[in-house]
Design an enzyme around this catalytic site. Structure first.
Site, PDB file in Angstrom:
ATOM      1  CG  ASP A   7     -45.967 -40.681   9.883  1.00  0.00           C
ATOM      2  OD1 ASP A   7     -46.851 -42.054  10.645  1.00  0.00           O
ATOM      3  OD2 ASP A   7     -45.902 -39.588   9.142  1.00  0.00           O
ATOM      4  CE  LYS A  56     -52.813 -41.166  10.397  1.00  0.00           C
ATOM      5  NZ  LYS A  56     -52.006 -40.945   9.004  1.00  0.00           N
ATOM      6  CD  GLN A  66     -52.362 -38.372   5.806  1.00  0.00           C
ATOM      7  OE1 GLN A  66     -52.446 -38.701   7.376  1.00  0.00           O
ATOM      8  NE2 GLN A  66     -52.407 -39.416   5.244  1.00  0.00           N
TER       9      GLN A  66
END
Ligand code: NDP
Length: 289
Positions: free
Chosen positions: A121, A54, A98
């Protein structure tokens, strides 16, 4: 019939290329690039690889990533303070925590603490609700990637029978909402579903998001259907396969995504897009495409 392969790698590359111009236009107007704050706790190797991918993709696109690597034994309070700090930081437009987190940490209150306006997200209940009422703001990246692949392949969604296998909050449920918004008739299957083969066999569009190697058999697929395989399963020999029996399904489907090289690269591309869109909303610039 031999299915047309939907190449997620190529589509993701195209998205990144298009984003680059929009990102630099943003930077010119805003005086700073879009920024993504990334929090990684502990030493989970898979998470480290995802985060590195990412961050690399951010760099290549001109998005600045702010990496926060925290030790395995970090406290809940420390994480809360970091999230508060990122929520306040004008250089950060998106925040990514994460998952999974080590067992002593409680992910839910941390996800809630991320400002909905920086929730790249799309996991915050405010953004989940926005999607549910048909006014999406931040939408989870993998579902966005699935719909993009279907659209870019020209698969008709309006009026299609779509079957989503899996009902997780990060893939199954949001992808079902997006399909509904596209005008598909959506069935969501899960571990308690009876006659999964029958449901899949009636589907014009199948989204497989289970996490079980090749459990969707090729001979279940309706001839000509579009099959999007979200699953990532590592076998004992180290190879990676999806949730769909790819070779056999390719003989019947009209379109199919490979694993790897299908949905995976799209998830990262959509995260970059979400970060830029979030930055545009925060900075209130209306840049042209
Ligand atoms: P979860 O484990 O959270 O959810 C799996 C879902 O599959 C559950 O809803 C479960 O049902 C359902 N399920 C389990 N067994 C069966 C069965 N026998 N028949 C029908 N349904 C079943 O997984 P995720 O949604 O997080 O991920 C799914 C897969 O997608 C994984 O392989 C993951 O690695 C991959 N993934 C890939 C991404 C990418 O970028 N390509 C991103 C995210 C995930 P129930 O709810 O009843 O338990």
């Amino acid at each position: 019939m031999t299915a047309q392969i939907i190449d997620g790698k190529a589509r993701a590359k195209q998205i990144r290329k298009d984003l680059k111009g929009r990102v630099s236009a943003f930077e010119e107007r805003a005086g700073r690039p879009p920024g993504l704050g990334v929090i990684l706790v502990g030493n989970d190797p898979a998470s480290a690889v995802y985060v590195r991918n990412k961050e690399r993709a951010c760099e290549k696109t001109g998005i600045r990533s702010f990496h926060h690597q925290l030790p395995e034994d970090v406290t809940q309070q420390h994480l809360e303070e970091l999230i508060d700090q990122l929520n306040q930081d004008p250089e950060v437009h998106g925040i990514l925590l994460q998952l999974p987190l080590p067992g002593h940490l409680d992910a839910q209150p941390l996800m809630l603490r991320i400002s909905p306006s920086k929730d790249a997200d799309g996991f915050h209940p405010v953004n989940v609700g926005q999607l549910a009422v048909g006014k999406p703001v931040f939408v989870p990246c993998t579902p966005l990637g699935c719909i993009d692949l279907l659209r870019s392949a020209g698969v008709p969604l309006q009026g299609a029978n779509a079957v989503v296998v899996g009902r997780s909050n990060i893939v199954g449920k949001p992808v079902a909402q997006l399909l509904l918004a596209e005008g598909a008739t959506v069935t969501i299957c899960h571990s308690k579903t009876q006659d999964l083969a029958g449901h899949v066999g009636r589907a014009d569009v199948v989204i497989a998001a289970v996490g079980r190697p090749e459990m969707i058999r090729g001979d279940w697929i309706k001839p000509g259907a579009a099959v999007i395989d979200v699953g990532i399963n590592r076998l004992d020999d180290g190879s990676i396969v999806g949730d769909v029996e790819f070779a056999a399904a390719s003989e019947r489907a009209g379109y199919i995504t490979p694993v790897p090289g299908g949905v995976g690269p799209m998830t990262v591309a959509k995260l970059l897009e979400n970060t830029l869109e979030g930055a545009l909303r925060i900075e209130q610039y209306k840049l042209q495409d």
